[in-house]
Design an enzyme around this catalytic site. Sequence first.
Site, PDB file in Angstrom:
ATOM      1  N   ASP A 294      46.421  43.704  40.081  1.00 24.83           N
ATOM      2  CA  ASP A 294      45.476  43.381  41.146  1.00 24.83           C
ATOM      3  C   ASP A 294      44.720  42.094  40.817  1.00 24.83           C
ATOM      4  OD1 ASP A 294      42.912  43.946  39.846  1.00 24.83           O
ATOM      5  OD2 ASP A 294      43.482  46.055  39.944  1.00 24.83           O
ATOM      6  N   GLU A 295      43.991  41.605  41.781  1.00 23.33           N
ATOM      7  CA  GLU A 295      43.320  40.308  41.667  1.00 23.33           C
ATOM      8  C   GLU A 295      42.452  40.192  40.416  1.00 23.33           C
ATOM      9  OE1 GLU A 295      40.263  37.552  44.340  1.00 23.33           O
ATOM     10  OE2 GLU A 295      40.891  39.513  45.086  1.00 23.33           O
TER      11      GLU A 295
END
Length: 195
Positions: free
Chosen positions: A53-54
Amino acid sequence: MRHINNKHQHFIIFKPYGYLSQFTNNQTKRANKKLLGELYSFPKNTMAIGRLDEHSEGLLLLTTDGKMSEYIRSSKIEKEYFAQVDGEVTQEAIQKLKNGVEISTETGKYTTKPCLVFKLAQPPKLPKRTKKIRDERHGPTSWISITLREGKFRQVRKMTAVVGYPTLRLVRVRIGTIHINNMLAGEVKEVNSFI
């Protein structure tokens, strides 16, 4: 050793904090997000094998070979993460993580499979993150290693939160026999094969 089709291209990258594990942005609310294509001139049809994820960092494999992607995403291949968690993690919490804990997924409650978890004696040598984690005055933190053979959405973060130790920084350091070693954030290496 599996036979690798040499017309495909394979890459090992250290995904930096703040990047999405994708090449195109289909959502208007994410218009200003950083994408993998900003790191390197990847060939057309390159895909990320799995995702980070980011806010997660570390080892990400990219390939133009769909079969290779499927194989590496399978439960045959271990994925190891180093997680910096909030607080002095207890042996009891580590044991719960090892045994499997109940987390929420898009399809409802899910009990994670037993996995390998241990506390790191020293903080790992990793590149500094672009965004500061937090100040030492907010109390102690611990580093743990978690090795999984599954990959639910935000699984490690959900697992550590369930046992009372939210993840502050998450770095994938190994996929199968491929280690991040001394790669720098944003570094890209082209390789002949992953296995």
